[in-house]
Design a protein around this motif. Structure first.
Motif, PDB file in Angstrom:
ATOM      1  N   ALA A 139       0.863  -1.220  -0.029  1.00 39.70           N
ATOM      2  CA  ALA A 139       0.188   0.201  -0.174  1.00 39.70           C
ATOM      3  C   ALA A 139       1.098   1.612   0.385  1.00 39.70           C
ATOM      4  N   THR A 140       0.346   2.363  -0.031  1.00 34.74           N
ATOM      5  CA  THR A 140       1.266   3.779  -0.190  1.00 34.74           C
ATOM      6  C   THR A 140       1.280   4.232   1.199  1.00 34.74           C
ATOM      7  N   THR A 296       5.405   4.374   1.873  1.00 35.01           N
ATOM      8  CA  THR A 296       5.183   2.706   0.962  1.00 35.01           C
ATOM      9  C   THR A 296       4.571   2.348   2.836  1.00 35.01           C
ATOM     10  N   SER A 328      -0.351   2.013  -6.011  1.00 34.00           N
ATOM     11  CA  SER A 328       0.092   1.460  -5.356  1.00 34.00           C
ATOM     12  C   SER A 328       1.358   0.708  -5.410  1.00 34.00           C
ATOM     13  N   GLN A 333       8.510   1.724  -5.772  1.00 35.22           N
ATOM     14  CA  GLN A 333       8.490   1.351  -3.716  1.00 35.22           C
ATOM     15  C   GLN A 333       9.092   0.430  -3.862  1.00 35.22           C
TER      16      GLN A 333
END
Length: 456
Positions: A139-140, A296, A328, A333
């Protein structure tokens, strides 16, 4: 009975004089920052890109020119020892070299394309090595991760409510924005545009109150207990002996899931509080610093919960799950996540952080004792906090009562005017692997000078 003219032992009139003196000192020293804000802040709502930037107690926000390691430089050229570290987002220091290299390399290969990379596959293995046997998703933000974890919990249990602790912090998940008011779960005051009664989906009890936890679980309505191992983002509250064992036993007994949110308590040591203290959650969440400062978060399901979710997915109709966002799980990331897990979040780094945090804890406690302030210091790994009240605290109600916003605002400004930045939310300080002993000693000296003025 407390003296109404004293705030945590400090005379209110003295505090007002110091507040004015320190605000003037901050403003006078920063003409370039003031001009930059005057010229450029107007397009932003409230004059800042994110509203919490106004939560800093200074007369206007610090405008940062650069950051490296555990140091900031502002627009006016002041070097500042950074113990806030992005409120844990940069807990391992600003721009760790392995992460900076990963960003440069990935930038040449593309920023987002909705498909996995080799870094993603390797990061999954590293996550399991660091945090335990979970089936991971990206996920962010930790807010998103907690929100998605709650959807899973409700799906596999068929229940609607989450149990959270009074004064908890899990990002801006709607369900957790509740408080305990005379034994009743209510919406937290101050929520913007809140139109629903959150007690329909959440139950709040006090941290460390295992009897209240069991009473709530016994209703059969609780899908999950969502908790930090230590209460943070308030005056910090440690768990009593046996509390986490009780949570694990009771959630299993009553068929609820246990979700551990380590977004702040990753400061506890390698693998977070969960690994250090051998906790066994059903769902594990961590964000902020897990990719070295790149936005992240990760959330992982234990194998049993992952199997239950797979069975649930086979029966639900096709359509949107309500989980996931387009940007995401982007390759940047994963490049930063892999670099952090393999080369930044190391046993050596945590050992250095722990050693420095112990030095800071002892130094602050000695200053408090020397000035006979009715305060105390608490530490969780690399995370240290001074609390302007006697301790230890045991629950959210006590933490709220210990919070002294007027006093803390003056202390924060005084420390910054002496070259030290701590988090604006309460009195949190982090020691990174890049933090030097001289920086810790400078903070202790600035704290001593501050208390000398407060308790003159």
């Amino acid at each position: 009975m407390s003296d109404p003219d004293l705030i945590a032992g400090v005379p209110a009139d003295r505090l007002a004089r110091l507040a004015l003196r320190e605000a003037r000192r901050f403003a006078a020293a920063r003409p370039l920052s003031q001009k930059a804000l005057a010229d450029g802040a107007a397009p932003w709502l409230g004059g800042v890109p994110m509203h919490w930037m106004k939560d800093w107690p200074m007369p206007f926000p610090l405008v940062v020119a650069s950051a490296k390691g555990a140091r900031l430089e502002d627009l006016d050229g002041f070097g500042i020892d950074d113990f806030c570290l992005g409120d844990t987002g940069s807990m391992f220091g600003h721009s760790p070299a392995p992460v900076a290299r990963a960003i440069r390399q990935q930038a040449r290969r593309g920023l987002t394309y909705m498909l996995p990379t080799e870094d993603a596959l390797k990061a999954g293995r590293l996550l399991t090595e660091r945090f335990g046997d979970f089936r991971w998703q990206i996920a962010t933000t930790a807010t998103d991760a907690n929100r998605f974890a709650l959807r899973v919990a409700r799906a596999v249990t068929g229940r609607r409510k989450v149990l959270v602790f009074n004064g908890c912090y899990h990002g801006t998940v709607d369900d957790t924005m509740v408080a305990l008011d005379n034994g009743r779960t209510v919406n937290r005051p101050g929520l913007v545009g809140q139109v629903t009664d959150l007690s329909d989906v959440a139950v709040s009890v006090e941290f460390n109150d295992i009897a209240a936890v069991e009473a709530a679980l016994a209703t059969g309505q609780i899908a999950a207990v969502l908790t930090e191992p230590v209460m943070t983002n308030s005056c910090m509250v440690l768990p009593r002996a046996g509390f986490h064992d009780g949570l694990r036993t009771l959630t299993r007994r009553y068929g609820a899931l246990l979700i551990i949110d380590e977004t702040h308590t990753i400061s506890s040591g390698l693998g977070g509080y969960t690994r250090v203290h051998s906790l066994s959650p059903d769902i594990f969440v961590v964000g902020k610093c897990v990719a070295g400062g790149m936005p992240t978060a990760v959330w992982g399901l234990g194998p049993d919960v992952a199997a239950r979710l797979a069975a649930y997915d086979e029966t639900r109709p096709p359509g949107h799950s309500g989980m996931g966002t387009t940007l995401s799980a982007n390759p940047m990331q994963f490049a930063c996540l892999r670099a952090t897990l393999s080369d930044v979040m190391t046993p050596k780094a945590y050992a250095r952080m722990e050693k420095g945090a112990r030095r800071l804890e002892r130094g602050l406690a000695a200053v408090i004792a020397r000035h006979k302030a009715p305060w105390h210091v608490v530490r969780v790994g690399a995370r240290v906090e001074f609390i302007c009240a006697p301790g230890p605290l045991t629950n959210g109600a006590e933490a709220a009562a210990a919070h002294q916003p007027r006093l803390e605002a003056v202390i924060h400004t005084m420390l910054l005017n002496r070259g030290c930045l701590i988090a604006p939310f309460h009195n949190m300080m982090l020691v990174s692997p890049a933090t030097k002993k001289a920086q810790i000693d400078r903070l202790i000296a600035a704290f001593d000078e501050t208390l000398s003025d407060l308790f003159a």
